[in-house]
Motif scaffolding. Sequence first.
Motif, PDB file in Angstrom:
ATOM      1  N   ALA A 364       0.814  -1.217   0.000  1.00 52.71           N
ATOM      2  CA  ALA A 364       0.000   0.000   0.000  1.00 52.71           C
ATOM      3  C   ALA A 364       0.853   1.276   0.000  1.00 52.71           C
ATOM      4  O   ALA A 364       0.591   2.192  -0.789  1.00 52.71           O
ATOM      5  CB  ALA A 364      -0.955  -0.016   1.194  1.00 52.71           C
ATOM      6  N   PRO A 365       1.890   1.384   0.847  1.00 50.87           N
ATOM      7  CA  PRO A 365       2.713   2.607   0.796  1.00 50.87           C
ATOM      8  C   PRO A 365       3.392   2.791  -0.555  1.00 50.87           C
ATOM      9  O   PRO A 365       3.485   3.917  -1.062  1.00 50.87           O
ATOM     10  CB  PRO A 365       3.736   2.391   1.917  1.00 50.87           C
ATOM     11  CG  PRO A 365       3.104   1.422   2.840  1.00 50.87           C
ATOM     12  CD  PRO A 365       2.292   0.510   1.969  1.00 50.87           C
ATOM     13  N   MET A 366       3.881   1.689  -1.142  1.00 51.09           N
ATOM     14  CA  MET A 366       4.552   1.807  -2.442  1.00 51.09           C
ATOM     15  C   MET A 366       3.582   2.294  -3.503  1.00 51.09           C
ATOM     16  O   MET A 366       3.906   3.152  -4.335  1.00 51.09           O
ATOM     17  CB  MET A 366       5.150   0.446  -2.826  1.00 51.09           C
ATOM     18  CG  MET A 366       5.688   0.355  -4.244  1.00 51.09           C
ATOM     19  SD  MET A 366       4.392  -0.325  -5.345  1.00 51.09           S
ATOM     20  CE  MET A 366       5.209  -0.165  -6.933  1.00 51.09           C
ATOM     21  N   ILE A 367       2.352   1.767  -3.491  1.00 50.02           N
ATOM     22  CA  ILE A 367       1.352   2.183  -4.476  1.00 50.02           C
ATOM     23  C   ILE A 367       1.032   3.667  -4.305  1.00 50.02           C
ATOM     24  O   ILE A 367       0.995   4.432  -5.278  1.00 50.02           O
ATOM     25  CB  ILE A 367       0.083   1.329  -4.347  1.00 50.02           C
ATOM     26  CG1 ILE A 367       0.353  -0.095  -4.832  1.00 50.02           C
ATOM     27  CG2 ILE A 367      -1.068   1.946  -5.145  1.00 50.02           C
ATOM     28  CD1 ILE A 367      -0.811  -1.049  -4.626  1.00 50.02           C
ATOM     29  N   GLU A 368       0.801   4.088  -3.073  1.00 56.22           N
ATOM     30  CA  GLU A 368       0.441   5.485  -2.824  1.00 56.22           C
ATOM     31  C   GLU A 368       1.566   6.435  -3.227  1.00 56.22           C
ATOM     32  O   GLU A 368       1.332   7.477  -3.847  1.00 56.22           O
ATOM     33  CB  GLU A 368       0.083   5.646  -1.345  1.00 56.22           C
ATOM     34  CG  GLU A 368      -1.205   4.924  -0.952  1.00 56.22           C
ATOM     35  CD  GLU A 368      -1.444   4.925   0.543  1.00 56.22           C
ATOM     36  OE1 GLU A 368      -0.537   5.370   1.278  1.00 56.22           O
ATOM     37  OE2 GLU A 368      -2.522   4.478   0.974  1.00 56.22           O
ATOM     38  N   ASN A 369       2.805   6.073  -2.869  1.00 59.28           N
ATOM     39  CA  ASN A 369       3.942   6.927  -3.216  1.00 59.28           C
ATOM     40  C   ASN A 369       4.133   7.019  -4.727  1.00 59.28           C
ATOM     41  O   ASN A 369       4.397   8.100  -5.273  1.00 59.28           O
ATOM     42  CB  ASN A 369       5.217   6.385  -2.574  1.00 59.28           C
ATOM     43  CG  ASN A 369       5.235   6.561  -1.070  1.00 59.28           C
ATOM     44  OD1 ASN A 369       4.523   7.410  -0.534  1.00 59.28           O
ATOM     45  ND2 ASN A 369       6.026   5.754  -0.390  1.00 59.28           N
TER      46      ASN A 369
END
Length: 389
Positions: A364-369
């Motif tokens: 999730a953090p990688m997708i958002e970033n």
Amino acid sequence: MGGHTRRGLALVRERIEAEPDRFVADFYTRLFTIRPALRDLFGATMAHQRAALFGVLDHVLEAFPDTASHEDLVALLAQLGRDHRKYGVAPADYDVFCNAMLAEISATMGDEYDHELATITTQALMLTTGVMRGAAQTAPGPATWTARVVEKFRMSRDLAVVRLVADHPPPHVAGQYLEVSIPQWPRVWRHLSPSVPPNPHGELEFHVRAIPGGTVSSAIVGETAVGDVWRLAQSHGTLTIDPTRESVLVAGGTGIAPIRALLLQMARRADTRPTRLYYGTRYPGELYEAPNLARLAGTNPWLSVTVVSEKDTNPWWLTRTIDADALHIRHRIGRLDDVVGSEVGAALDAGAAPDTQVVIAGSAPMIENTRRTLIIAGVPGRMIDHDPV
């Protein structure tokens, strides 16, 4: 619906949200007291189930007064009903659930729970259980499938690739994920993405990283063995590729699994448009899929592969190496989102197709970033696709 319905259900939400953990725990105590056999439908730990129940209940109480949102609400509840088939929920169990929930709401509200509020709340809960039960009873096909582990590869101390053959090919398409339960943790379900497109032989491959504190993922990496029988349930997800557009695919870690499935499906076409793949990990030795991707690019000129690692060297416990030059692929050092944003932005400045589609898979953090970086680089948000985070 009238304002009294909205105000009434808003009050119920407010009282439940004041002590959500207590409310959900007391509800399940009440439910299992009424029907003890229902406890056997759930796993040993109820933490995930409790959080999911609260999320759905809160959404129902918020959305029910707004008739304009009923179509979306019904679609969500129908999917939940189909999903709950894997637990072995019987049609009559929905009535028990509804009655237990209404009783718990009444106990929580106390003297505030008058006849009007009880009527409104009953309508909302009856819609919820009615739609779920109807969807479960009319869903085609079996509730679950089984698949036997035929191969397992430990790629590193915390990552494994597991191959299985299903008794019947589960209904899914490339890019989707399946609900999976393993024998070490029966009745506990997790979402895993096949890394190969569906095929008539029922062959499946999953890439799993052991998450710190993750019971199921750790058991798969450390304990799964050839011969284990897994259970598979509903497919989810909407990752797709429009063959008429150029594509940028971004995969972080085991997010390479659904991206790989999409690439293998694209390789079956004769008209696939130019596609750029960015595959990133923390250490270069974790780029375990790089050789396979290089071979795929070597036979499909429409595909270019760039691997990215945040570090240029491995820690002592990681012995795998990668020679990007020998594989004829590019290796960049840096954060995946920064590399992708920089190169995609430069391509847009140089006249790249403005309708290039971007598909992202990973944490999730990688997708958002990555999504934020791409939008800043000039990619329209509507052209970026990923599963919900």
